[in-house]
Enzyme design. Structure first.
Site, PDB file in Angstrom:
ATOM      1  NE  ARG A  37     -36.916 -50.076  15.832  1.00  0.00           N
ATOM      2  CZ  ARG A  37     -37.521 -49.310  16.741  1.00  0.00           C
ATOM      3  NH1 ARG A  37     -36.890 -48.286  17.260  1.00  0.00           N
ATOM      4  NH2 ARG A  37     -38.764 -49.547  17.079  1.00  0.00           N
ATOM      5  CD  GLN A  55     -41.409 -43.283  22.013  1.00  0.00           C
ATOM      6  OE1 GLN A  55     -41.931 -42.735  22.965  1.00  0.00           O
ATOM      7  NE2 GLN A  55     -40.310 -44.004  22.078  1.00  0.00           N
ATOM      8  NE  ARG A  88     -40.926 -41.754  15.388  1.00  0.00           N
ATOM      9  CZ  ARG A  88     -40.496 -42.748  16.164  1.00  0.00           C
ATOM     10  NH1 ARG A  88     -39.255 -43.204  16.028  1.00  0.00           N
ATOM     11  NH2 ARG A  88     -41.282 -43.279  17.079  1.00  0.00           N
ATOM     12  CG  HIS A 133     -34.213 -41.759  17.306  1.00  0.00           C
ATOM     13  ND1 HIS A 133     -33.557 -42.951  17.244  1.00  0.00           N
ATOM     14  CD2 HIS A 133     -34.948 -41.807  18.442  1.00  0.00           C
ATOM     15  CE1 HIS A 133     -33.887 -43.704  18.281  1.00  0.00           C
ATOM     16  NE2 HIS A 133     -34.716 -43.028  19.026  1.00  0.00           N
ATOM     17  CG  ASP A 174     -33.545 -44.881  26.854  1.00  0.00           C
ATOM     18  OD1 ASP A 174     -34.675 -45.363  26.698  1.00  0.00           O
ATOM     19  OD2 ASP A 174     -33.184 -43.791  26.363  1.00  0.00           O
ATOM     20  CD  GLU A 178     -31.730 -40.993  19.962  1.00  0.00           C
ATOM     21  OE1 GLU A 178     -32.678 -40.252  20.279  1.00  0.00           O
ATOM     22  OE2 GLU A 178     -31.654 -42.191  20.322  1.00  0.00           O
TER      23      GLU A 178
HETATM   24  O1  TA6 Z   1     -33.965 -42.527  21.800  1.00  0.00           O
HETATM   25  C1  TA6 Z   1     -34.204 -43.376  22.864  1.00  0.00           C
HETATM   26  C2  TA6 Z   1     -35.676 -43.765  22.891  1.00  0.00           C
HETATM   27  O2  TA6 Z   1     -36.473 -42.747  23.420  1.00  0.00           O
HETATM   28  C3  TA6 Z   1     -35.793 -45.060  23.678  1.00  0.00           C
HETATM   29  O3  TA6 Z   1     -36.446 -44.850  24.904  1.00  0.00           O
HETATM   30  C4  TA6 Z   1     -36.548 -45.987  22.727  1.00  0.00           C
HETATM   31  O4  TA6 Z   1     -37.940 -45.859  22.925  1.00  0.00           O
HETATM   32  C5  TA6 Z   1     -36.095 -45.449  21.383  1.00  0.00           C
HETATM   33  O5  TA6 Z   1     -36.153 -44.037  21.543  1.00  0.00           O
HETATM   34  C6  TA6 Z   1     -36.843 -45.977  20.198  1.00  0.00           C
HETATM   35  O6  TA6 Z   1     -38.059 -45.332  20.081  1.00  0.00           O
HETATM   36  P1  TA6 Z   1     -38.994 -45.775  18.833  1.00  0.00           P
HETATM   37  O7  TA6 Z   1     -40.249 -45.000  19.005  1.00  0.00           O
HETATM   38  O8  TA6 Z   1     -38.245 -45.428  17.571  1.00  0.00           O
HETATM   39  O9  TA6 Z   1     -39.156 -47.275  18.972  1.00  0.00           O
END
Ligand code: TA6
Length: 295
Positions: free
Chosen positions: A57, A75, A80, A158, A203, A262
């Site tokens: 994080r 996601q 990554r 990110h 966001d 980002e």
């Molecule tokens: O970059 C914004 C985002 O898409 C948010 O919606 C939130 O989900 C963030 O990324 C963090 O995503 P992660 O998968 O790293 O927890």
């Protein structure tokens, strides 16, 4: 890695349960799935532990082959959460020679990855550190599909910025632009403010953004400057208090001291034919706020 490859080959050939019987490799029965789960085994006395790394994080997680979540991909895609390899002699990078310290990394899809995203690629990443502490990331993604198939992807660096107090931070360079609001079903709006400030969860995916974006940290009298190329969009994210509390790997108050801005390519996904290569570059620097604006 070699042991892991060997173990994965052996185990994917026989499947976890057979593996224990046929090969004598003692795998704990808790093994749930191969390649994307936790793989622990004893191979010739070498304890091989494989657990796909989980993005921390913080830092600059690389979102590829997709930003956000839809379909089978996890996601922000799998890049990554994979082990990358240091590449000592990559094809020449298109950047001017400099005396920056750098490292070249490469990621290719594993058998497991190909099952969820059936495309061969070479993702080369150069991480360079300038004498003044500037950080340059250059991504080169090449379609190496042997079947002639093109592929399409979205991408983001990110980047997590450390700030003294989010309520004292402003972002310059995104005013008057359109954005998709993730908090309002990705609906499209136009930014009204003359700079972005923060008093609740944000966001947003800003579209067709300028090459340079500034993040002014009032208290630290410091400005982060992002310079980007090949990355038309910019995501701005702070989870604020409620979402921060819901995130297991995030302290309840940490939202006060971070901001994600980002550099990304999201609105218009990128399509590459076999042999084609895409490049996306971002340069991060930190300057004293006194002379930041306008530069
Ligand atoms: O970059 C914004 C985002 O898409 C948010 O919606 C939130 O989900 C963030 O990324 C963090 O995503 P992660 O998968 O790293 O927890």
């Amino acid at each position: 890695n070699d042991h892991y490859e060997e173990l994965l080959f052996v185990s994917s050939k026989f499947g976890p349960l057979d593996l224990t019987k046929k090969s004598g490799v003692q795998l704990p029965m808790r093994l749930s799935s191969l390649g994307v789960g936790e793989l622990v085994g004893e191979v010739g006395g070498f304890l091989a532990i494989f657990k796909p790394p989980k993005a921390i994080r913080g830092g600059i997680p690389i979102c590829f082959p997709q930003f956000s979540s839809h379909g089978f991909l996890e996601q922000h895609g799998f890049a990554r959460n994979r082990f990358w390899t240091v590449e000592s002699d990559p094809p020449p990078f298109p950047t001017k020679p400099s005396n920056n310290a750098f490292i070249d990394l490469i990621l290719r899809p594993s058998e497991e990855d190909l099952k969820i995203w059936p495309h061969s690629f070479e993702f080369r990443l150069r991480v360079a550190l300038g004498p003044g502490g500037d950080l340059m990331l250059t991504s080169r993604i090449r379609n190496t599909n042997a079947d002639g198939k093109p592929f399409t992807f979205t991408f983001a660096y990110h980047t997590y910025f450390s700030v003294s107090d989010i309520s004292e931070v402003r972002v310059e360079g995104l005013e008057t632009l359109d954005y998709l609001d993730n908090l309002q079903n990705k609906e499209r709006f136009t930014e009204q403010g003359d700079a972005i400030t923060f008093e609740s969860e944000v966001d947003k995916i800003y579209l067709s953004t300028p090459m340079k974006i500034a993040i002014l940290d009032h208290e630290k009298k410091r400005t982060f400057v992002i310079r980007k190329d090949g990355l038309p969009d910019a995501v701005v994210w702070n989870p604020w208090d409620k979402k921060a509390k819901a995130m297991a790997d995030f302290g309840d108050d940490e939202y006060k001291h971070m901001l994600c801005v980002e550099a990304a390519a999201i609105e218009k996904p990128i399509t590459l034919k076999p042999g084609e290569e895409w490049r996306g570059r971002q340069e991060l620097s930190a300057v004293p706020s006194s002379y930041c604006s306008g530069q």
